[in-house]
Design a protein around this motif. Structure first.
Motif, mmCIF file in Angstrom:
data_model
loop_
_atom_site.group_PDB
_atom_site.id
_atom_site.type_symbol
_atom_site.label_atom_id
_atom_site.label_comp_id
_atom_site.label_asym_id
_atom_site.label_seq_id
_atom_site.Cartn_x
_atom_site.Cartn_y
_atom_site.Cartn_z
ATOM 1 N N ASN A 116 -12.555 -3.974 15.935
ATOM 2 C CA ASN A 116 -12.871 -3.522 17.302
ATOM 3 C C ASN A 116 -11.971 -2.361 17.718
ATOM 4 O OD1 ASN A 116 -14.683 -5.634 17.377
ATOM 5 N ND2 ASN A 116 -13.400 -6.969 18.650
ATOM 6 N N ILE A 117 -10.678 -2.513 17.454
ATOM 7 C CA ILE A 117 -9.728 -1.451 17.828
ATOM 8 C C ILE A 117 -10.019 -0.182 17.038
ATOM 9 C CG2 ILE A 117 -7.280 -0.771 17.835
ATOM 10 C CD1 ILE A 117 -6.569 -3.730 18.254
ATOM 11 N N TYR A 170 -11.192 -5.571 23.177
ATOM 12 C CA TYR A 170 -11.057 -5.668 21.713
ATOM 13 C C TYR A 170 -10.781 -7.107 21.271
ATOM 14 C CZ TYR A 170 -10.271 -0.671 22.390
ATOM 15 O OH TYR A 170 -10.393 0.633 22.770
#
Ligand code: AMP
Ligand code: FE
Ligand code: FE
Ligand code: ZN
Length: 289
Positions: A116-117, A170
């Motif tokens: 996600n990051i 995230y």
């Protein structure tokens, strides 16, 4: 009931090594405790016990008493609840199965967070592996360390306030048992269950009172009250509940090496309360000097 030898305080019953998200190996954690005047300490890595032997050996060499411990991850609906476990049988099959499951799930979860990051920042799973010792319980602190190494944040605090905070989008959850299951598993393994930092600010205050009563009925030993993250009002409320139910109350640093500002011995547990934990436990014995 276990016989108790004389307890030599001051006692710090909540410390982490690099077997979870502390930055020092178990021997270094004991050395730091000793350097801060601690005579009785517990190593309480998240969801694992692999640091015990090294910590115990170094504690003995310093004439300190070592209390084997762990901080078991649990959650109530979505709220993360940490349960400190002392002097349980490390070979207990049910508790081991649960900690294995939590640790396994934490790996996939950390990979999902990193993915996600990675949509917005230059960060890969390899960056995180570089920050993780071979047998550590992987958590957001290791992702924080990777973000620091990449120059994206300055320190863990900034990482937790920003990118790792659930509001940033995230975050991913990991598997954890509910608190009732956690307390039962610890208690059935002969251990003493103490809720860690139960009343921190920012997160949603305290566990509901009826849940606390259920945990007490299931064998909860007590609360960690003197912890820098507990609110003053929360501490007062917990002290009342503890007095009413004659529970154990503890104080500790939650030392994570360089990973947090917490210093060994900044909060301590009274000799009387340490003795009550030892008396109540049947899973394993303290390592006396
Ligand atoms: P996780 O279990 O992977 O969600 O990560 C939670 C862990 O991060 C806790 O065990 C804390 O020790 C650590 N942690 C939480 N907030 C901070 C912070 N502001 N700075 C450093 N470590 C933190
Ligand atoms: Fe931690
Ligand atoms: Fe904790
Ligand atoms: Zn902790």
């Amino acid at each position: 009931m276990t016989e108790v030898q004389t307890i030599a305080g001051p006692s710090d019953l909540h410390m982490h090594s690099n077997h979870s998200d502390g930055t020092e190996n178990p021997g270094q954690v004991v050395r730091q405790a000793h350097a801060h005047g601690i005579h009785t300490m517990a190593l309480t890595d998240h969801d694992r016990t692999t640091g015990w032997d090294e910590a115990a050996a170094v504690a003995t060499s310093f004439d300190m008493t070592f209390i084997p411990g762990m901080e078991l991850s649990a959650k109530h609906v979505w709220r993360s609840v940490h349960v400190l476990a002392y002097l349980f049988d490390p070979a207990d099959a049910a508790l081991r199965a649960e900690t294995d499951r939590i640790r396994d799930d934490r790996v996939g979860r950390a990979e999902r967070i990193v993915r996600n990051i990675g949509r917005d920042y230059e960060l890969s799973w390899d960056d995180v592996l570089e920050q993780t010792t071979m047998d550590a319980t992987v958590g957001r602190p290791h992702i924080a360390d990777a973000l620091i190494a990449r120059g994206i944040v300055r320190d863990r605090t900034e990482a937790f306030d920003d990118i790792l905070h659930p509001r940033e989008g995230y975050y991913e959850p990991h598997y954890a048992p509910d608190p009732l299951t956690a307390v039962r598993l610890i208690t059935r393994a002969g251990g003493v269950a103490v809720i860690a930092h139960p009343v921190t600010a920012g997160r949603d205050r305290m566990l509901p009172l009826n849940m606390i009563e259920q945990l007490i009925a299931a064998g909860l030993g007590g609360f960690e009250i003197d912890h820098r993250e507990n609110t003053a009002a929360g501490k007062r409320a917990l002290r009342e509940i503890a007095a009413r139910h004659d529970l154990i109350v503890t104080g500790s640093s939650d030392y994570h090496g360089a990973g947090k500002p917490n210093r060994p011995g900044e909060n301590t547990t009274s000799d009387e309360m340490v003795a009550r934990i030892i008396e109540r436990a049947t899973g394993t014995s303290p390592r006396y000097p």
